[in-house]
Design an enzyme around this catalytic site. Structure first.
Site, short mmCIF file in Angstrom:
data_model
loop_
_atom_site.label_atom_id
_atom_site.label_comp_id
_atom_site.label_asym_id
_atom_site.label_seq_id
_atom_site.Cartn_x
_atom_site.Cartn_y
_atom_site.Cartn_z
N CYS A 286 47.75 36.44 37.02
CA CYS A 286 47.23 36.05 38.62
C CYS A 286 46.07 36.12 38.62
O CYS A 286 45.21 36.02 39.41
CB CYS A 286 47.87 37.48 39.64
SG CYS A 286 48.73 38.22 38.94
N PRO A 289 42.02 31.90 41.74
CA PRO A 289 40.78 30.76 41.29
C PRO A 289 39.98 30.73 40.10
O PRO A 289 39.42 30.30 39.39
CB PRO A 289 40.03 30.80 42.42
CG PRO A 289 40.17 32.24 43.23
CD PRO A 289 41.48 32.87 42.98
N GLY A 291 37.42 34.16 39.81
CA GLY A 291 36.15 34.49 39.30
C GLY A 291 36.23 35.18 38.06
O GLY A 291 35.50 36.22 37.58
N LYS A 292 37.44 36.53 38.27
CA LYS A 292 37.52 37.24 37.01
C LYS A 292 37.33 37.20 35.78
O LYS A 292 37.04 37.48 34.78
CB LYS A 292 38.63 38.33 37.63
CG LYS A 292 38.58 39.06 39.13
CD LYS A 292 39.70 39.75 39.32
CE LYS A 292 39.68 40.96 40.85
NZ LYS A 292 39.94 39.46 41.99
N ASP A 307 48.57 32.31 35.82
CA ASP A 307 48.60 31.98 36.83
C ASP A 307 50.21 31.16 36.75
O ASP A 307 49.93 29.77 36.03
CB ASP A 307 47.89 31.34 37.86
CG ASP A 307 47.91 31.99 38.78
OD1 ASP A 307 47.21 33.10 39.59
OD2 ASP A 307 48.95 31.31 39.89
N ASP A 348 46.16 41.73 38.30
CA ASP A 348 44.85 42.06 40.31
C ASP A 348 46.29 40.80 40.99
O ASP A 348 46.79 39.42 40.61
CB ASP A 348 43.75 40.26 40.03
CG ASP A 348 43.10 39.71 41.67
OD1 ASP A 348 43.76 40.78 42.51
OD2 ASP A 348 42.28 39.20 41.75
N CYS A 401 43.67 43.53 46.68
CA CYS A 401 42.79 43.69 47.88
C CYS A 401 43.43 43.88 49.35
O CYS A 401 43.91 43.10 50.22
CB CYS A 401 41.79 42.50 48.09
SG CYS A 401 43.07 41.17 48.09
#
Length: 474
Positions: A286, A289, A291-292, A307, A348, A401
């Site tokens: 997943c 966009p 960042g990780k 993704d 995530d 989150c």
């Protein structure tokens, strides 16, 4: 929260009479459209009101309504500055929607008339400006009245809008002083949950933090202190750089050369906790966009970024290109992905995102209790699949989150019962300057939005997150 605002009332006074001369007839519509172009700021207010309606009534995400491919587009024809203003109005309106509606309900005690077109959304957009933004009062009122006249259904109530907003200005301090973020600006089902889970005091702290303007955090490739000095920010104990600026991101030093990327301080922790290094095979599930993914690639690991959304992966690819980082990009379902085992995996998982309400205030108004149950089931399938791809001795970091235990603590507890060969690798919050309160009794991280206090609201807080680190025993 009292919410009679929006209910129809049977009889409208003179200020809102159906015989009001402001009523628009079909032959006036072409003139009304040109008027929107003739008055600076009017198109922005019309766009903001439409977006608020799309989110609250239509269940659309705020980001979606401002995307270039949005259909229908509410901001088509607006320049970048006006798009930004429309977004600011819509964002603040959603963040303080309960307070705005409660205030309006006391000014329009009988509720709104039936079949009044966009009247409610025009009032909400104007109220957001009057109560919470720096818009001059006269401009907020004038443009709201003009926006009301553009639609044949709302046009008869232009004088009503004028009177309501002028009364709002007179009673502004009264309404602001009586506002309670947990009682008024958090949906009842969610405030009830948070009280039960976190207790009254912490629930109020969470809701209060959600009312602040979101922070601007960067993850930098190297030398955080150097970039903090260059950009007028400070280095957080978590390792992120937090800025004060309101300048456009693309105009900041280091953007074009890919020296950093925007990433909330909480969102930057899961990849750091995975502790990857050169040569390791790492899976980012997943991933968009990205960042990780960028964090993992920066360590020298061989990263596969998966993704299910090809469109979102285009954004990830563009981000990696700007950052001069590489990863294998794959389109697929994380719950059924197959590959050779990995040394480390980051999950995530898709979630209710209730921990991001400060940054994405639409979340609390578009999610429903049943969404949490449905998302938890998806998380379970993804987590089980991820574990099947983890080598013996490998590490897996799971994060959401979300502030909801079903998507965090309960998810990990159930997974450990199903998998005796998986153990928890406890996390010390002190390593990141986080309070002891951030550690769950079991040793995971539960980050709440009011952590990282600071006297300046622009400098405090972080997204709400749950993070667990797991290891497959040999």
């Amino acid at each position: 929260m009292t919410q009679n605002f929006g209910k129809p009332f049977g009889r409208v006074g003179k200020s809102g009479s159906a015989k009001d001369k402001t009523a628009a007839r079909p032959h006036q519509q072409e003139h009304a459209a040109s008027e929107a172009l003739a008055h600076p700021g009017l198109a922005v207010r019309v766009a903001a009101a439409a977006v608020i309606c799309d989110v609250v009534q239509g269940g659309h995400a705020l980001d979606e309504r401002f995307a270039a491919e949005a259909t229908p587009s509410r901001v088509n024809g607006l320049d970048e500055r006006d798009r930004g203003l429309a977004r600011s109005i819509a964002t603040v309106a959603l963040r303080r929607l309960g307070t705005i509606r409660l205030s309006l309900s006391q000014l329009v005690e009988k509720g709104l008339p039936r079949n009044c077109g966009p009247l409610e959304w025009i009032l909400i957009a104007a109220s957001a400006q009057i109560l919470f933004l720096d818009t001059p009062d006269h401009a907020a009122v004038d443009l709201a009245v003009r926006a009301t006249r553009l639609d044949p259904k709302s046009a008869p109530f232009a004088n009503l809008v004028n009177g309501v907003l002028r009364n709002l200005i007179r009673r502004r301090e009264e309404f602001l002083n009586q506002s309670d973020p947990l009682e008024d600006d958090t949906p009842h089902w969610l405030s009830t949950r948070w009280r039960r889970i976190y207790g009254g005091d912490r629930a109020h702290c969470v809701a209060g933090a959600n009312m602040d303007e979101p922070t601007l955090d960067l993850t930098v490739k190297a030398d955080p202190s150097v970039w903090a000095e260059k950009l007028g920010g400070r280095v957080l104990p978590t390792g992120s750089v937090r800025l004060q600026t309101h300048a456009p991101i693309r105009e900041l030093e280091g953007y074009e050369e890919g020296a950093w990327w925007v990433q909330d301080a909480a969102a930057a922790l899961p990849a750091r906790l995975l502790e990857t290094g050169p040569g390791q095979r790492v899976l980012d599930l997943c991933a968009a966009p990205g960042g990780k993914t960028a964090q993992l690639a920066l360590t020298g690991a061989h990263v596969t970024a998966l993704d299910r959304s090809a469109e979102r992966l285009k954004v990830l690819s563009a981000n990696l290109s700007r950052l001069r980082l590489e990863a294998v990009i794959a389109v697929g379902d994380a719950a059924s992905f197959r590959a050779e085992p990995f040394d480390a995996i980051l999950v995530d998982a898709p979630c209710s995102a209730t921990g991001t309400a400060r940054r994405c205030p639409d979340v609390v108004w578009t999610k429903k209790p049943g969404d949490i149950t449905a998302l938890a089931a998806i998380q379970t399938r993804i987590l089980d699949r991820a574990l099947s791809l983890l080598k013996p001795g490998g590490l897996l970091v799971y994060c959401t989150c979300s502030l909801e235990p079903e998507e965090g603590e309960a998810q990990i507890a159930a997974m450990l019962r199903r998998n005796p060969d998986i153990i928890r690798d406890k996390i010390d919050p002190g390593l990141f300057g986080l309070p002891d309160e951030a550690a769950t009794p079991e040793g995971d991280l539960r980050l709440l939005p009011y952590f990282l206090p600071h006297e300046d609201s622009r400098q405090r807080g972080l997204d709400g997150f749950f993070i667990a680190r797991l290891k497959r025993v040999n």
